[in-house]
Scaffold this active site. Structure first.
Site, PDB file in Angstrom:
ATOM      1  N   GLU A 105      -6.038  -1.229  -5.416  1.00  0.00           N
ATOM      2  CA  GLU A 105      -4.666  -0.805  -5.534  1.00  0.00           C
ATOM      3  C   GLU A 105      -4.852   0.097  -6.797  1.00  0.00           C
ATOM      4  O   GLU A 105      -5.581  -0.314  -7.791  1.00  0.00           O
ATOM      5  CB  GLU A 105      -3.790  -2.027  -5.941  1.00  0.00           C
ATOM      6  CG  GLU A 105      -3.534  -2.895  -4.683  1.00  0.00           C
ATOM      7  CD  GLU A 105      -2.416  -3.948  -4.852  1.00  0.00           C
ATOM      8  OE1 GLU A 105      -1.329  -3.479  -4.673  1.00  0.00           O
ATOM      9  OE2 GLU A 105      -2.958  -4.964  -5.454  1.00  0.00           O
ATOM     10  N   HIS A 146      -4.520 -12.752   1.796  1.00  0.00           N
ATOM     11  CA  HIS A 146      -4.637 -11.421   2.333  1.00  0.00           C
ATOM     12  C   HIS A 146      -6.142 -11.272   2.829  1.00  0.00           C
ATOM     13  O   HIS A 146      -6.472 -10.746   3.962  1.00  0.00           O
ATOM     14  CB  HIS A 146      -3.867  -9.914   1.820  1.00  0.00           C
ATOM     15  CG  HIS A 146      -2.731 -10.196   1.286  1.00  0.00           C
ATOM     16  ND1 HIS A 146      -1.495 -10.568   2.029  1.00  0.00           N
ATOM     17  CD2 HIS A 146      -1.997  -9.743   0.259  1.00  0.00           C
ATOM     18  CE1 HIS A 146      -0.471 -10.745   1.440  1.00  0.00           C
ATOM     19  NE2 HIS A 146      -0.636 -10.123   0.304  1.00  0.00           N
ATOM     20  N   LYS A 161      -6.380  -4.409  -9.152  1.00  0.00           N
ATOM     21  CA  LYS A 161      -5.487  -3.750  -9.408  1.00  0.00           C
ATOM     22  C   LYS A 161      -5.925  -2.520 -10.462  1.00  0.00           C
ATOM     23  O   LYS A 161      -6.826  -2.837 -11.187  1.00  0.00           O
ATOM     24  CB  LYS A 161      -4.203  -4.558 -10.260  1.00  0.00           C
ATOM     25  CG  LYS A 161      -3.709  -5.481  -9.216  1.00  0.00           C
ATOM     26  CD  LYS A 161      -2.307  -5.629  -9.356  1.00  0.00           C
ATOM     27  CE  LYS A 161      -1.740  -6.657  -8.575  1.00  0.00           C
ATOM     28  NZ  LYS A 161      -1.285  -6.041  -7.163  1.00  0.00           N
ATOM     29  N   LYS A 197       0.478  -5.508   9.422  1.00  0.00           N
ATOM     30  CA  LYS A 197       0.119  -4.072   9.133  1.00  0.00           C
ATOM     31  C   LYS A 197      -0.438  -3.529  10.591  1.00  0.00           C
ATOM     32  O   LYS A 197      -1.282  -4.336  11.212  1.00  0.00           O
ATOM     33  CB  LYS A 197      -0.679  -3.824   8.056  1.00  0.00           C
ATOM     34  CG  LYS A 197      -0.231  -4.059   6.752  1.00  0.00           C
ATOM     35  CD  LYS A 197      -1.253  -3.781   5.633  1.00  0.00           C
ATOM     36  CE  LYS A 197      -0.648  -4.281   4.234  1.00  0.00           C
ATOM     37  NZ  LYS A 197       0.150  -3.080   3.723  1.00  0.00           N
TER      38      LYS A 197
HETATM   39  C1  BG6 Z   1       1.659  -8.816  -2.371  1.00  0.00           C
HETATM   40  C2  BG6 Z   1       0.872  -9.078  -3.607  1.00  0.00           C
HETATM   41  O1  BG6 Z   1       1.180  -9.868  -1.599  1.00  0.00           O
HETATM   42  O2  BG6 Z   1       0.641  -7.613  -1.804  1.00  0.00           O
HETATM   43  C3  BG6 Z   1       0.895  -7.903  -4.678  1.00  0.00           C
HETATM   44  O3  BG6 Z   1       1.589  -9.952  -4.271  1.00  0.00           O
HETATM   45  C4  BG6 Z   1      -0.031  -6.558  -4.153  1.00  0.00           C
HETATM   46  O4  BG6 Z   1       0.356  -8.307  -6.080  1.00  0.00           O
HETATM   47  C5  BG6 Z   1       0.636  -6.550  -2.458  1.00  0.00           C
HETATM   48  O5  BG6 Z   1       0.199  -5.521  -4.761  1.00  0.00           O
HETATM   49  C6  BG6 Z   1      -0.373  -5.347  -1.806  1.00  0.00           C
HETATM   50  O6  BG6 Z   1       0.494  -5.232  -0.576  1.00  0.00           O
HETATM   51  P1  BG6 Z   1       0.166  -3.608   0.057  1.00  0.00           P
HETATM   52  O7  BG6 Z   1       1.067  -3.845   1.423  1.00  0.00           O
HETATM   53  O8  BG6 Z   1       0.956  -2.695  -0.832  1.00  0.00           O
HETATM   54  O9  BG6 Z   1      -1.311  -3.329   0.307  1.00  0.00           O
END
Ligand code: BG6
Length: 477
Positions: A211, A235, A326, A177
Protein backbone atom coordinates in the site's frame (compact mmCIF):
# COMPACT_ATOMS: atom_id res chain seq x y z
CA UNK A 1 -29.18 -11.88 -10.42
CA UNK A 2 -31.92 -10.09 -8.44
CA UNK A 3 -32.25 -10.91 -4.77
CA UNK A 4 -35.30 -11.22 -2.55
CA UNK A 5 -36.76 -8.10 -0.93
CA UNK A 6 -34.90 -7.30 2.27
CA UNK A 7 -34.59 -5.06 5.28
CA UNK A 8 -30.93 -4.32 5.88
CA UNK A 9 -30.18 -2.54 9.14
CA UNK A 10 -26.76 -0.92 9.35
CA UNK A 11 -25.61 -0.34 12.91
CA UNK A 12 -23.03 2.41 12.66
CA UNK A 13 -25.09 3.79 9.78
CA UNK A 14 -23.47 7.22 10.16
CA UNK A 15 -19.92 5.87 10.44
CA UNK A 16 -17.01 5.94 8.09
CA UNK A 17 -17.39 2.46 6.62
CA UNK A 18 -21.10 2.98 5.98
CA UNK A 19 -20.41 6.28 4.24
CA UNK A 20 -17.46 5.11 2.19
CA UNK A 21 -18.37 1.56 1.28
CA UNK A 22 -21.68 0.12 2.42
CA UNK A 23 -24.12 2.83 1.34
CA UNK A 24 -22.44 3.74 -1.98
CA UNK A 25 -22.14 0.01 -2.67
CA UNK A 26 -25.84 -0.54 -2.05
CA UNK A 27 -26.59 2.41 -4.28
CA UNK A 28 -24.60 0.89 -7.14
CA UNK A 29 -26.47 -2.39 -6.69
CA UNK A 30 -29.69 -0.37 -6.82
CA UNK A 31 -28.58 1.25 -10.10
CA UNK A 32 -27.84 -2.21 -11.48
CA UNK A 33 -31.39 -3.26 -10.72
CA UNK A 34 -30.38 -5.64 -7.96
CA UNK A 35 -32.47 -4.08 -5.22
CA UNK A 36 -35.98 -5.39 -5.75
CA UNK A 37 -39.11 -3.40 -4.95
CA UNK A 38 -39.60 -3.35 -1.25
CA UNK A 39 -35.93 -3.69 -0.35
CA UNK A 40 -34.93 -1.15 2.29
CA UNK A 41 -31.88 0.08 4.10
CA UNK A 42 -32.24 1.27 7.66
CA UNK A 43 -29.43 3.27 9.18
CA UNK A 44 -29.14 2.93 12.95
CA UNK A 45 -26.75 4.84 15.16
CA UNK A 46 -26.60 6.77 18.40
CA UNK A 47 -27.21 10.24 16.94
CA UNK A 48 -30.74 11.58 17.17
CA UNK A 49 -31.91 12.55 13.70
CA UNK A 50 -34.88 11.88 11.48
CA UNK A 51 -35.00 9.96 8.24
CA UNK A 52 -35.01 13.15 6.18
CA UNK A 53 -31.74 14.31 7.74
CA UNK A 54 -30.20 10.86 7.34
CA UNK A 55 -31.14 10.78 3.67
CA UNK A 56 -29.23 14.03 3.21
CA UNK A 57 -26.07 12.48 4.70
CA UNK A 58 -26.51 9.32 2.63
CA UNK A 59 -26.95 11.43 -0.51
CA UNK A 60 -23.71 13.24 0.31
CA UNK A 61 -21.87 9.98 0.88
CA UNK A 62 -23.06 8.69 -2.49
CA UNK A 63 -21.97 11.93 -4.15
CA UNK A 64 -18.54 11.59 -2.61
CA UNK A 65 -17.94 7.84 -2.85
CA UNK A 66 -20.54 6.51 -5.28
CA UNK A 67 -18.37 6.69 -8.39
CA UNK A 68 -19.72 7.48 -11.84
CA UNK A 69 -23.17 6.05 -11.24
CA UNK A 70 -23.79 8.77 -8.63
CA UNK A 71 -24.00 11.35 -11.42
CA UNK A 72 -27.52 10.14 -12.18
CA UNK A 73 -29.46 12.18 -9.63
CA UNK A 74 -32.84 10.64 -10.36
CA UNK A 75 -31.45 7.33 -9.30
CA UNK A 76 -30.04 8.86 -6.12
CA UNK A 77 -33.46 10.21 -5.16
CA UNK A 78 -35.14 6.93 -5.94
CA UNK A 79 -32.55 5.10 -3.84
CA UNK A 80 -32.96 7.51 -0.93
CA UNK A 81 -36.67 6.70 -0.87
CA UNK A 82 -35.60 3.26 0.27
CA UNK A 83 -33.52 4.60 3.14
CA UNK A 84 -34.79 5.04 6.71
CA UNK A 85 -33.16 5.97 9.98
CA UNK A 86 -33.68 5.02 13.59
CA UNK A 87 -31.60 6.20 16.55
CA UNK A 88 -30.73 3.35 18.93
CA UNK A 89 -28.71 3.04 22.07
CA UNK A 90 -26.53 -0.04 21.65
CA UNK A 91 -25.94 -0.34 25.37
CA UNK A 92 -29.38 0.74 26.57
CA UNK A 93 -33.08 0.37 25.86
CA UNK A 94 -33.60 3.41 23.66
CA UNK A 95 -34.83 3.01 20.08
CA UNK A 96 -35.08 -0.79 19.91
CA UNK A 97 -38.87 -1.00 20.04
CA UNK A 98 -39.11 1.64 17.33
CA UNK A 99 -36.57 -0.21 15.20
CA UNK A 100 -38.58 -3.38 15.53
CA UNK A 101 -41.65 -1.44 14.39
CA UNK A 102 -39.84 -0.52 11.17
CA UNK A 103 -39.07 -4.11 10.22
CA UNK A 104 -41.53 -5.97 8.05
CA UNK A 105 -42.47 -9.62 8.11
CA UNK A 106 -41.76 -11.89 5.19
CA UNK A 107 -38.55 -10.13 4.16
CA UNK A 108 -34.96 -11.23 4.40
CA UNK A 109 -33.64 -9.49 7.50
CA UNK A 110 -29.97 -8.63 7.85
CA UNK A 111 -28.16 -6.64 10.50
CA UNK A 112 -24.78 -5.19 9.65
CA UNK A 113 -22.54 -4.54 12.67
CA UNK A 114 -20.42 -1.69 11.37
CA UNK A 115 -19.51 -0.59 14.90
CA UNK A 116 -16.69 -0.95 17.42
CA UNK A 117 -16.18 -4.64 18.28
CA UNK A 118 -16.89 -3.84 21.93
CA UNK A 119 -20.55 -3.34 20.91
CA UNK A 120 -21.02 -6.62 19.00
CA UNK A 121 -22.23 -8.54 22.05
CA UNK A 122 -24.59 -5.78 23.23
CA UNK A 123 -26.23 -5.46 19.84
CA UNK A 124 -26.55 -9.22 19.33
CA UNK A 125 -28.21 -9.55 22.70
CA UNK A 126 -30.68 -6.73 22.08
CA UNK A 127 -31.61 -8.06 18.66
CA UNK A 128 -32.82 -11.15 20.45
CA UNK A 129 -34.27 -9.65 23.60
CA UNK A 130 -36.30 -7.03 21.72
CA UNK A 131 -37.49 -9.65 19.25
CA UNK A 132 -35.89 -8.12 16.15
CA UNK A 133 -34.14 -11.26 14.98
CA UNK A 134 -35.68 -14.59 14.13
CA UNK A 135 -34.19 -17.88 12.94
CA UNK A 136 -33.84 -16.57 9.38
CA UNK A 137 -32.14 -13.28 10.27
CA UNK A 138 -28.49 -12.75 9.45
CA UNK A 139 -25.83 -10.68 11.12
CA UNK A 140 -22.79 -9.27 9.37
CA UNK A 141 -19.73 -8.72 11.51
CA UNK A 142 -16.86 -6.47 10.48
CA UNK A 143 -13.23 -6.98 11.30
CA UNK A 144 -11.30 -6.90 13.53
CA UNK A 145 -12.78 -10.18 14.73
CA UNK A 146 -10.97 -10.30 18.04
CA UNK A 147 -7.50 -9.19 18.95
CA UNK A 148 -6.08 -12.61 19.65
CA UNK A 149 -7.30 -16.19 20.03
CA UNK A 150 -8.85 -15.65 23.46
CA UNK A 151 -10.86 -12.59 22.41
CA UNK A 152 -11.96 -14.20 19.13
CA UNK A 153 -13.16 -17.27 21.05
CA UNK A 154 -15.04 -15.17 23.48
CA UNK A 155 -16.65 -13.16 20.67
CA UNK A 156 -17.65 -16.35 18.87
CA UNK A 157 -19.13 -17.65 22.11
CA UNK A 158 -21.09 -14.44 22.70
CA UNK A 159 -22.52 -14.41 19.18
CA UNK A 160 -23.32 -18.11 19.44
CA UNK A 161 -25.57 -17.40 22.42
CA UNK A 162 -27.90 -15.49 20.13
CA UNK A 163 -27.26 -16.75 16.59
CA UNK A 164 -26.44 -19.99 14.81
CA UNK A 165 -23.23 -20.19 12.79
CA UNK A 166 -25.35 -20.22 9.59
CA UNK A 167 -26.64 -16.77 10.53
CA UNK A 168 -23.23 -15.18 11.15
CA UNK A 169 -21.40 -13.53 8.23
CA UNK A 170 -17.84 -12.54 9.21
CA UNK A 171 -16.56 -10.15 6.60
CA UNK A 172 -13.09 -10.23 5.14
CA UNK A 173 -13.51 -7.79 2.28
CA UNK A 174 -10.59 -9.38 0.39
CA UNK A 175 -12.85 -12.35 -0.31
CA UNK A 176 -15.26 -10.03 -2.08
CA UNK A 177 -12.62 -8.75 -4.49
CA UNK A 178 -13.26 -9.92 -8.01
CA UNK A 179 -9.65 -10.94 -8.55
CA UNK A 180 -9.51 -12.91 -5.33
CA UNK A 181 -12.53 -14.95 -6.36
CA UNK A 182 -10.85 -15.36 -9.68
CA UNK A 183 -8.09 -17.31 -7.95
CA UNK A 184 -10.54 -20.13 -7.52
CA UNK A 185 -11.77 -19.87 -11.10
CA UNK A 186 -8.20 -20.02 -12.42
CA UNK A 187 -7.23 -22.95 -10.26
CA UNK A 188 -10.34 -25.06 -10.52
CA UNK A 189 -11.76 -23.98 -13.87
CA UNK A 190 -8.68 -24.84 -15.97
CA UNK A 191 -7.02 -28.14 -16.67
CA UNK A 192 -3.77 -26.37 -17.31
CA UNK A 193 -2.69 -25.39 -13.82
CA UNK A 194 -3.98 -27.81 -11.22
CA UNK A 195 -1.83 -30.82 -12.22
CA UNK A 196 1.25 -28.64 -11.72
CA UNK A 197 0.01 -26.96 -8.56
CA UNK A 198 2.25 -28.63 -6.02
CA UNK A 199 5.74 -28.87 -4.57
CA UNK A 200 6.97 -31.01 -7.42
CA UNK A 201 6.57 -28.23 -9.98
CA UNK A 202 6.39 -25.02 -7.99
CA UNK A 203 9.56 -23.51 -6.58
CA UNK A 204 7.86 -20.96 -4.35
CA UNK A 205 4.90 -18.61 -4.10
CA UNK A 206 5.03 -14.91 -3.27
CA UNK A 207 2.11 -12.95 -1.92
CA UNK A 208 2.50 -9.17 -1.80
CA UNK A 209 -0.04 -6.63 -0.63
CA UNK A 210 1.70 -3.26 -0.87
CA UNK A 211 0.00 0.00 0.00
CA UNK A 212 1.09 3.59 -0.48
CA UNK A 213 -1.12 4.99 2.28
CA UNK A 214 0.17 5.42 5.81
CA UNK A 215 -1.90 4.94 8.93
CA UNK A 216 -3.28 8.46 8.53
CA UNK A 217 -6.14 9.19 10.90
CA UNK A 218 -6.44 5.59 12.08
CA UNK A 219 -3.41 5.73 14.35
CA UNK A 220 -5.23 4.92 17.54
CA UNK A 221 -6.66 1.66 16.19
CA UNK A 222 -3.65 0.74 14.10
CA UNK A 223 -1.01 1.20 16.77
CA UNK A 224 -2.69 -1.50 18.86
CA UNK A 225 -2.86 -3.82 15.86
CA UNK A 226 0.09 -3.51 13.52
CA UNK A 227 0.36 -5.12 10.11
CA UNK A 228 0.26 -8.62 11.54
CA UNK A 229 -3.20 -8.25 13.04
CA UNK A 230 -4.50 -5.71 10.55
CA UNK A 231 -3.53 -7.50 7.33
CA UNK A 232 -1.81 -10.86 7.79
CA UNK A 233 -4.13 -12.63 10.21
CA UNK A 234 -7.05 -12.02 7.88
CA UNK A 235 -6.43 -10.79 4.31
CA UNK A 236 -3.08 -12.43 3.56
CA UNK A 237 -4.10 -15.60 5.32
CA UNK A 238 -7.21 -15.79 3.15
CA UNK A 239 -5.13 -15.34 0.01
CA UNK A 240 -2.79 -18.06 1.18
CA UNK A 241 -5.74 -20.37 1.80
CA UNK A 242 -7.19 -19.87 -1.67
CA UNK A 243 -3.87 -20.40 -3.39
CA UNK A 244 -2.87 -23.44 -1.32
CA UNK A 245 -6.09 -25.31 -0.55
CA UNK A 246 -7.11 -28.66 -1.97
CA UNK A 247 -9.92 -28.56 -4.54
CA UNK A 248 -13.21 -28.44 -2.63
CA UNK A 249 -15.75 -31.00 -3.83
CA UNK A 250 -18.09 -28.18 -4.77
CA UNK A 251 -18.32 -24.43 -4.56
CA UNK A 252 -20.39 -24.30 -1.44
CA UNK A 253 -19.78 -22.64 1.91
CA UNK A 254 -18.67 -25.56 4.02
CA UNK A 255 -16.81 -27.42 1.29
CA UNK A 256 -14.69 -24.32 0.61
CA UNK A 257 -14.23 -23.35 4.23
CA UNK A 258 -13.29 -26.87 5.30
CA UNK A 259 -10.43 -26.79 2.80
CA UNK A 260 -9.29 -23.33 3.87
CA UNK A 261 -9.28 -24.39 7.49
CA UNK A 262 -7.01 -27.32 6.66
CA UNK A 263 -4.50 -24.93 5.13
CA UNK A 264 -4.36 -22.76 8.24
CA UNK A 265 -4.00 -25.82 10.43
CA UNK A 266 -1.15 -27.11 8.26
CA UNK A 267 0.91 -23.94 8.75
CA UNK A 268 4.17 -24.64 10.55
CA UNK A 269 4.96 -22.51 13.57
CA UNK A 270 7.12 -19.76 12.22
CA UNK A 271 10.76 -19.37 13.01
CA UNK A 272 11.84 -15.98 14.35
CA UNK A 273 14.53 -15.72 11.67
CA UNK A 274 11.94 -16.04 8.92
CA UNK A 275 10.13 -12.89 10.00
CA UNK A 276 10.87 -9.25 9.32
CA UNK A 277 9.03 -6.35 10.87
CA UNK A 278 9.34 -2.81 9.63
CA UNK A 279 8.11 0.66 10.50
CA UNK A 280 8.14 3.59 8.08
CA UNK A 281 10.23 6.59 9.01
CA UNK A 282 9.69 10.25 8.20
CA UNK A 283 10.58 11.64 4.78
CA UNK A 284 11.12 15.35 4.27
CA UNK A 285 8.07 17.09 5.69
CA UNK A 286 6.01 13.91 5.71
CA UNK A 287 5.64 12.46 9.21
CA UNK A 288 6.88 8.98 9.97
CA UNK A 289 4.84 6.22 11.57
CA UNK A 290 5.58 7.34 15.10
CA UNK A 291 4.39 10.89 14.44
CA UNK A 292 1.32 9.49 12.66
CA UNK A 293 0.29 7.52 15.73
CA UNK A 294 1.49 10.13 18.24
CA UNK A 295 3.85 7.82 20.11
CA UNK A 296 7.55 8.57 19.74
CA UNK A 297 8.48 5.10 21.03
CA UNK A 298 5.90 2.96 19.29
CA UNK A 299 7.16 -0.50 18.37
CA UNK A 300 4.22 -1.42 16.21
CA UNK A 301 5.01 -2.71 12.73
CA UNK A 302 3.62 -1.11 9.58
CA UNK A 303 5.35 -3.75 7.44
CA UNK A 304 5.85 -7.45 7.78
CA UNK A 305 7.52 -10.05 5.58
CA UNK A 306 7.76 -13.74 6.31
CA UNK A 307 8.54 -17.14 4.96
CA UNK A 308 6.03 -19.81 5.81
CA UNK A 309 5.72 -23.52 5.23
CA UNK A 310 2.76 -25.81 5.03
CA UNK A 311 3.22 -29.26 6.46
CA UNK A 312 1.21 -31.29 4.05
CA UNK A 313 1.75 -33.59 1.12
CA UNK A 314 1.06 -31.04 -1.60
CA UNK A 315 3.36 -28.30 -0.35
CA UNK A 316 6.16 -30.03 1.53
CA UNK A 317 9.34 -28.05 0.88
CA UNK A 318 7.71 -25.20 -1.08
CA UNK A 319 8.07 -21.90 0.75
CA UNK A 320 5.43 -19.19 0.67
CA UNK A 321 6.80 -15.67 1.05
CA UNK A 322 4.32 -13.13 2.33
CA UNK A 323 4.75 -9.39 2.70
CA UNK A 324 2.56 -6.40 3.29
CA UNK A 325 3.18 -2.85 4.34
CA UNK A 326 2.11 0.75 4.30
CA UNK A 327 3.86 3.69 2.62
CA UNK A 328 5.56 1.43 0.12
CA UNK A 329 6.65 2.32 -3.39
CA UNK A 330 3.33 1.58 -5.09
CA UNK A 331 -0.11 0.19 -4.49
CA UNK A 332 0.53 -3.22 -5.88
CA UNK A 333 -0.95 -6.52 -4.78
CA UNK A 334 -0.21 -9.75 -6.51
CA UNK A 335 0.33 -13.43 -6.05
CA UNK A 336 3.20 -14.89 -8.02
CA UNK A 337 3.51 -18.62 -8.54
CA UNK A 338 7.10 -19.30 -9.54
CA UNK A 339 7.55 -22.66 -11.25
CA UNK A 340 10.73 -24.73 -11.07
CA UNK A 341 13.38 -24.87 -13.72
CA UNK A 342 13.04 -27.53 -16.38
CA UNK A 343 14.82 -30.68 -15.17
CA UNK A 344 17.37 -30.52 -17.96
CA UNK A 345 18.25 -27.81 -20.45
CA UNK A 346 18.81 -29.10 -23.95
CA UNK A 347 20.11 -25.64 -24.88
CA UNK A 348 23.15 -25.74 -22.63
CA UNK A 349 24.27 -23.41 -19.86
CA UNK A 350 24.55 -20.37 -22.16
CA UNK A 351 20.75 -20.38 -22.56
CA UNK A 352 20.58 -19.18 -18.95
CA UNK A 353 17.94 -19.86 -16.36
CA UNK A 354 14.31 -19.49 -17.31
CA UNK A 355 11.21 -19.98 -15.29
CA UNK A 356 7.51 -19.85 -15.81
CA UNK A 357 5.83 -17.40 -13.48
CA UNK A 358 2.10 -17.07 -13.13
CA UNK A 359 1.38 -13.66 -11.63
CA UNK A 360 -2.13 -12.87 -10.55
CA UNK A 361 -2.52 -9.11 -10.13
CA UNK A 362 -5.10 -8.40 -7.48
CA UNK A 363 -5.02 -4.61 -7.66
CA UNK A 364 -4.64 -2.28 -9.43
CA UNK A 365 -4.59 -3.31 -13.14
CA UNK A 366 -6.37 -6.52 -12.27
CA UNK A 367 -5.28 -9.36 -14.50
CA UNK A 368 -2.90 -12.25 -14.97
CA UNK A 369 0.45 -12.72 -16.59
CA UNK A 370 2.08 -16.00 -17.46
CA UNK A 371 5.77 -15.74 -18.29
CA UNK A 372 6.76 -18.29 -20.90
CA UNK A 373 10.17 -18.99 -22.34
CA UNK A 374 10.59 -18.64 -26.10
CA UNK A 375 13.39 -18.34 -28.58
CA UNK A 376 14.63 -14.84 -29.01
CA UNK A 377 13.63 -13.96 -32.57
CA UNK A 378 16.50 -13.46 -34.98
CA UNK A 379 19.44 -15.27 -36.47
CA UNK A 380 21.57 -15.25 -33.29
CA UNK A 381 21.22 -18.95 -32.50
CA UNK A 382 19.12 -20.59 -29.84
CA UNK A 383 18.88 -17.79 -27.32
CA UNK A 384 16.00 -17.93 -24.89
CA UNK A 385 13.95 -15.10 -23.45
CA UNK A 386 10.95 -14.91 -21.13
CA UNK A 387 7.90 -13.09 -22.44
CA UNK A 388 4.56 -12.49 -20.77
CA UNK A 389 1.21 -13.77 -21.91
CA UNK A 390 -0.65 -10.85 -20.48
CA UNK A 391 -4.33 -10.55 -19.70
CA UNK A 392 -5.89 -7.54 -18.08
CA UNK A 393 -9.52 -7.68 -17.06
CA UNK A 394 -10.10 -4.24 -18.52
CA UNK A 395 -8.91 -5.40 -21.95
CA UNK A 396 -10.54 -8.80 -21.81
CA UNK A 397 -13.92 -7.63 -20.58
CA UNK A 398 -14.01 -4.12 -22.01
CA UNK A 399 -13.40 -0.81 -20.26
CA UNK A 400 -17.04 -0.55 -19.12
CA UNK A 401 -16.96 -3.85 -17.27
CA UNK A 402 -16.46 -2.20 -13.91
CA UNK A 403 -15.85 -4.83 -11.24
CA UNK A 404 -18.25 -4.38 -8.34
CA UNK A 405 -16.62 -3.25 -5.14
CA UNK A 406 -15.94 -6.06 -2.69
CA UNK A 407 -18.61 -4.83 -0.29
CA UNK A 408 -21.32 -4.84 -2.94
CA UNK A 409 -20.72 -8.45 -3.75
CA UNK A 410 -20.55 -9.49 -0.12
CA UNK A 411 -23.70 -7.66 0.98
CA UNK A 412 -25.66 -9.25 -1.84
CA UNK A 413 -24.32 -12.65 -0.76
CA UNK A 414 -25.67 -12.00 2.73
CA UNK A 415 -29.10 -11.34 1.28
CA UNK A 416 -28.84 -14.47 -0.86
CA UNK A 417 -27.81 -16.45 2.21
CA UNK A 418 -24.52 -17.58 0.70
CA UNK A 419 -21.69 -17.86 3.23
CA UNK A 420 -18.99 -19.12 0.87
CA UNK A 421 -17.05 -15.85 0.89
CA UNK A 422 -17.32 -15.31 4.64
CA UNK A 423 -15.09 -16.65 7.37
CA UNK A 424 -16.35 -19.38 9.62
CA UNK A 425 -15.73 -19.10 13.35
CA UNK A 426 -13.23 -21.98 13.46
CA UNK A 427 -11.27 -20.46 10.58
CA UNK A 428 -10.83 -17.17 12.40
CA UNK A 429 -9.77 -18.96 15.56
CA UNK A 430 -7.25 -21.11 13.71
CA UNK A 431 -5.75 -17.99 12.13
CA UNK A 432 -5.33 -16.37 15.54
CA UNK A 433 -3.90 -19.57 16.98
CA UNK A 434 -1.12 -19.31 14.40
CA UNK A 435 -0.46 -15.56 14.68
CA UNK A 436 -0.63 -15.28 18.49
CA UNK A 437 2.76 -16.92 19.19
CA UNK A 438 4.40 -14.69 16.57
CA UNK A 439 3.09 -11.54 18.20
CA UNK A 440 3.86 -12.84 21.69
CA UNK A 441 7.40 -13.67 20.57
CA UNK A 442 7.94 -10.10 19.39
CA UNK A 443 6.56 -8.73 22.62
CA UNK A 444 8.57 -10.96 24.92
CA UNK A 445 11.80 -10.23 23.06
CA UNK A 446 11.07 -6.49 22.98
CA UNK A 447 11.50 -6.62 19.22
CA UNK A 448 11.96 -3.23 17.57
CA UNK A 449 10.77 -3.02 13.95
CA UNK A 450 13.36 -2.09 11.34
CA UNK A 451 12.92 1.40 9.93
CA UNK A 452 12.26 1.79 6.21
CA UNK A 453 11.96 4.73 3.89
CA UNK A 454 8.52 5.71 2.68
CA UNK A 455 8.30 4.94 -1.02
CA UNK A 456 10.71 1.99 -0.72
CA UNK A 457 10.03 -1.75 -0.84
CA UNK A 458 10.36 -2.10 2.92
CA UNK A 459 13.37 -2.79 5.12
CA UNK A 460 16.57 -4.28 3.72
CA UNK A 461 16.09 -7.37 5.89
CA UNK A 462 13.01 -8.26 3.90
CA UNK A 463 15.12 -8.47 0.77
CA UNK A 464 17.61 -10.64 2.63
CA UNK A 465 14.85 -13.01 3.66
CA UNK A 466 14.68 -14.15 0.05
CA UNK A 467 18.28 -13.53 -0.99
CA UNK A 468 19.41 -16.02 1.62
CA UNK A 469 17.40 -18.64 -0.25
CA UNK A 470 18.79 -17.59 -3.64
CA UNK A 471 15.47 -16.03 -4.62
CA UNK A 472 14.19 -12.50 -4.95
CA UNK A 473 10.99 -10.60 -4.51
CA UNK A 474 9.20 -9.39 -7.56
CA UNK A 475 9.39 -5.68 -7.97
CA UNK A 476 6.68 -3.52 -6.40
CA UNK A 477 5.61 -1.24 -9.24
C1 BG6 B 1 -8.19 -3.02 5.85
C2 BG6 B 1 -7.08 -2.59 6.75
O1 BG6 B 1 -8.78 -4.20 6.32
O2 BG6 B 1 -7.68 -3.24 4.53
C3 BG6 B 1 -6.40 -1.33 6.20
O3 BG6 B 1 -7.59 -2.33 8.04
C4 BG6 B 1 -5.97 -1.56 4.77
O4 BG6 B 1 -5.29 -0.98 7.01
C5 BG6 B 1 -7.12 -2.09 3.94
O5 BG6 B 1 -5.52 -0.31 4.26
C6 BG6 B 1 -6.65 -2.47 2.55
O6 BG6 B 1 -7.75 -2.75 1.75
P1 BG6 B 1 -7.72 -2.55 0.18
O7 BG6 B 1 -9.06 -3.05 -0.28
O8 BG6 B 1 -7.51 -1.08 -0.06
O9 BG6 B 1 -6.57 -3.37 -0.32
Amino acid sequence: IPVEPFDLVIFGGTGDLARRKILPGLFRRFCDGQMPDGARVIGAARSEMDTAAYRVTVGEAIGEFGGDSAVDCDAVDAFLERVEYQAVDAKGEGGWEALRGLLRDGMVRAFYFSVAPSLFGDIAERLRSFGLADAQSRIVVEKPFGHDLASARSLNATLAQHFDEEQIYRIDHYLGKETVQNLMAVRFGNMLFEPLWNAQFIDHIQITVAETVGVGGRGEYYDKSGAMRDMVQNHLMQLLCLIAMEPPSKFDPDAVRDEKLKVIRALDPIDYHQLVRGQYGPAGDAPGYREDVGDARSRTESFVAMKVHLSNWRWAGTPFYLRTGKKLRARDSEIAVVFKDTPHSIFGPEAGQHRNVLAIRLQPNEGMTLDVTIKEPGPGGMRLIDVPLDMSFADALGPDAEAPDAYERLIMDVIRGNQTLFMRGDEVEAAWAWTDPIIEGWQSRGDVPKPYDPGSSGPEDALMLMHRDGRRWREIK
